[in-house]
Design a protein around this motif. Structure first.
Motif, PDB file in Angstrom:
ATOM      1  N   UNK A   1      -8.969   9.961  -0.045  1.00 21.91           N
ATOM      2  CA  UNK A   1      -7.665  11.375   0.596  1.00 21.91           C
ATOM      3  C   UNK A   1      -8.554  10.813   1.940  1.00 21.91           C
ATOM      4  N   UNK A   2      -7.466  11.129   3.309  1.00 22.48           N
ATOM      5  CA  UNK A   2      -7.658  11.315   4.268  1.00 22.48           C
ATOM      6  C   UNK A   2      -7.106  12.354   4.958  1.00 22.48           C
TER       7      UNK A   2
ATOM      8  N   UNK B   1       0.787  -1.250  -0.289  1.00 21.01           N
ATOM      9  CA  UNK B   1       0.291  -0.298  -0.024  1.00 21.01           C
ATOM     10  C   UNK B   1       0.674   1.377  -0.155  1.00 21.01           C
ATOM     11  N   UNK B   2       0.381   1.917  -1.059  1.00 21.49           N
ATOM     12  CA  UNK B   2       1.416   3.566  -0.830  1.00 21.49           C
ATOM     13  C   UNK B   2       0.478   4.669  -0.795  1.00 21.49           C
ATOM     14  N   UNK B   3       0.859   5.375   0.214  1.00 24.44           N
ATOM     15  CA  UNK B   3       0.504   6.285   1.106  1.00 24.44           C
ATOM     16  C   UNK B   3       1.251   7.825   0.929  1.00 24.44           C
TER      17      UNK B   3
ATOM     18  N   UNK C   1      -0.161   6.637  -5.891  1.00 26.07           N
ATOM     19  CA  UNK C   1      -0.933   6.063  -3.719  1.00 26.07           C
ATOM     20  C   UNK C   1      -1.829   5.577  -4.492  1.00 26.07           C
ATOM     21  N   UNK C   2      -2.029   4.843  -3.300  1.00 25.19           N
ATOM     22  CA  UNK C   2      -2.984   4.086  -2.845  1.00 25.19           C
ATOM     23  C   UNK C   2      -4.303   4.908  -2.326  1.00 25.19           C
TER      24      UNK C   2
ATOM     25  N   UNK D   1      -7.028   2.733   6.806  1.00 24.50           N
ATOM     26  CA  UNK D   1      -6.666   2.586   5.107  1.00 24.50           C
ATOM     27  C   UNK D   1      -6.639   1.297   4.605  1.00 24.50           C
ATOM     28  N   UNK D   2      -6.564   0.090   5.390  1.00 19.20           N
ATOM     29  CA  UNK D   2      -6.200  -1.512   5.490  1.00 19.20           C
ATOM     30  C   UNK D   2      -7.848  -1.739   5.026  1.00 19.20           C
TER      31      UNK D   2
END
Ligand SMILES: Nc1nc2c(ncn2[C@@H]2O[C@H](COP(=O)(O)OP(=O)(O)OP(=O)(O)O)[C@@H](O)[C@H]2O)c(=O)[nH]1
Ligand SMILES: [Mg+2]
Lengths: 130, 312
Positions: free
Chosen positions: A89-90, A5-7, A56-57, A125-126
């Protein structure tokens, strides 16, 4: 498979330090995510373009300046224009409770107010990355 | 349009997705690379390596801007180490390159070293090929120079720049660890600090000793990357090296060697992948391990039998 997972973690706005954003970045790394850290004073244009190049995710914005009602909508608009419809988007930071429903209605996936344990962000996120 | 057509038509999103496909080893990665390969081989690839914090990203940023002023398009691959404990990584090289992000002639991608180090050099060279096919004329690959894997990564480069800084104390150690051999150019960055003369002298001495083994004598350049000092001169040296590679026939030699290395690495990877996949699918892996442990079979005969069974 080598999927991660890319942030993208960014701190838009003009105010001073990025301590909070760095704490989040480290927690996300320790959870096994790849964190692209772009630092302070990012514009919405720069954030979304970097997010596109990095594929990114998740885009995670840390806001202290009270600019959330302008920055989030702008980022969402640019994400739409770039067809980044599968990117989450968070946001986090000092955001009044009253503003949160509006932000979520506009397309912000989740807003984390100060004091939220980083484990909550990781779980979110997960659970929500496609 | 499929991802390859979009990429060739200049879509940054398709470029980004193609790199993800090879990084995550998606099924379609193989066919993407098959279709892109005919469009590769045009870019000049510059490897930038050196100890942590030496100023590699700052230098890359400044060099990229110079190439943009000269009308060249630029791709940047910035590799940072993956945490061995969590598998995660903080990829922070972009911080030094934010001004390049909005330039449509530049594409920057950060990569973690992730699991297998052998796999990483294949992946970075594939990522460079993808950028090459997308029309990027100058491609930078930044890696932290600490081990053999990083040395392997810069082998994908036409010109390798080793960045050192004065006053680290372990300068000479770093040079001994094989870095002397891979550098086509040396940079002493943070030349605003004490110890520049000493490091410069030591480097020149070592390069002199090495001179009879090589045709190209690497130049030692001084830069203050954070202030943009020495960048023009460094770029001139890069171009000098590029000309040398072309005129001496060294470029052709290196590319032949690289094609050979890459073909063999790909073959190795695919053979191993195919055989392992079939073993997993048939469930015989556990059975074979047990039988080898109990000395009913030996691993050498097992491997020979597996290859006979699965490769023909
Ligand atoms: N004094 C001085 N500082 C510099 C110079 N060049 C870069 N720096 C600073 O050194 C620090 C590290 O620079 P980076 O460009 O991030 O170094 P790097 O080699 O890419 O670092 P890693 O990717 O983390 O290994 C930054 O704070 C830069 O501003 C220089 O010539 N002189
Ligand atoms: Mg760097």
């Amino acid at each position: 498979m080598e999927k991660r997972i890319r942030v993208l973690v960014a701190k838009p706005g003009l105010d001073g330090h990025d301590r909070g954003a760095k704490v989040v970045a480290r927690a996300l790394r320790d959870a096994g995510f790849e964190v692209i850290y772009t630092g302070l004073r990012q514009t919405p244009e720069l954030i979304t373009e970097a997010a596109l190049q990095e594929d990114v995710n998740v885009i995670a914005l840390s806001l202290l300046s009270g600019a959330h009602n302008t920055i989030f909508p702008k980022v969402l608009e640019l994400m739409k224009a770039k067809k980044m419809d599968d990117v989450l988007l968070i946001g986090g930071g000092v955001i009044p409770d009253a503003d949160i429903p509006g932000l979520k209605a506009a397309g912000v996936a989740e807003v984390f107010t100060p004091g939220t344990p980083t484990s909550d962000i990781i779980e979110f996120i997960k659970a929500n990355v496609k | 349009m499929d991802i390859v057509q979009e990429l060739l038509a200049g879509s940054p999103r398709a470029l980004s997705r193609a790199i993800t496909a090879i990084e995550n080893e998606y099924e379609e990665a193989f066919s993407i690379m098959q279709k892109l390969y005919p469009h590769t081989g045009k870019a000049h690839v510059i490897g930038i390596t050196g100890p942590p914090g030496a100023g590699k990203s700052t230098l890359t940023d400044k060099l990229a801007k110079k190439y943009r002023e000269n009308g060249k398009t630029v791709g940047i691959i910035a590799v940072d180490p993956t945490s061995p404990f969590s598998g995660g990584a903080i990829l922070g090289d972009r911080i030094r390159m934010n001004e390049l992000t909005m330039d449509p002639g530049v594409f920057i991608r950060s990569m973690g070293t992730r699991g297998s180090l052998g796999g990483l050099s294949l992946k970075t060279s594939d990522a460079a090929k993808i950028m090459d096919a997308a029309g990027k004329e100058i491609i930078f690959i930044e890696t932290v120079g600490v081990g053999q894997s990083e040395v392997d990564i810069v082998k994908a480069a036409d010109t390798t720049i080793v960045v050192l800084v004065p006053g680290l104390g372990d300068d000479i150690q770093a040079i001994k660890a094989g870095i002397l051999e891979i550098g086509d150019l040396f940079v002493i960055n943070k030349a605003d600090r004490d110890g520049v003369e000493r490091l410069n002298t030591e480097l020149e001495m070592m390069l002199d000793l090495n001179q009879n083994k090589v045709k190209w004598r690497p130049a030692v350049n001084r830069t203050i990357a954070s202030r943009g000092v020495g960048i023009d001169e460094l770029m001139e040296k890069i171009e000098e090296h590029r000309t040398y590679l072309q005129e001496s026939g060294e470029l052709a030699l290196r590319r032949t060697q690289r094609t050979r290395d890459e073909l063999l690495a790909l073959l190795e990877e695919q053979i191993s992948r195919r055989v392992t996949e079939k073993m997993r699918a048939s469930g015989e892996l556990d059975f074979l391990v047990a039988s080898i442990e109990q000395r009913r079979q030996d691993p050498y005969s097992v491997v020979a039998a597996l290859l006979d069974a699965y490769l023909i």
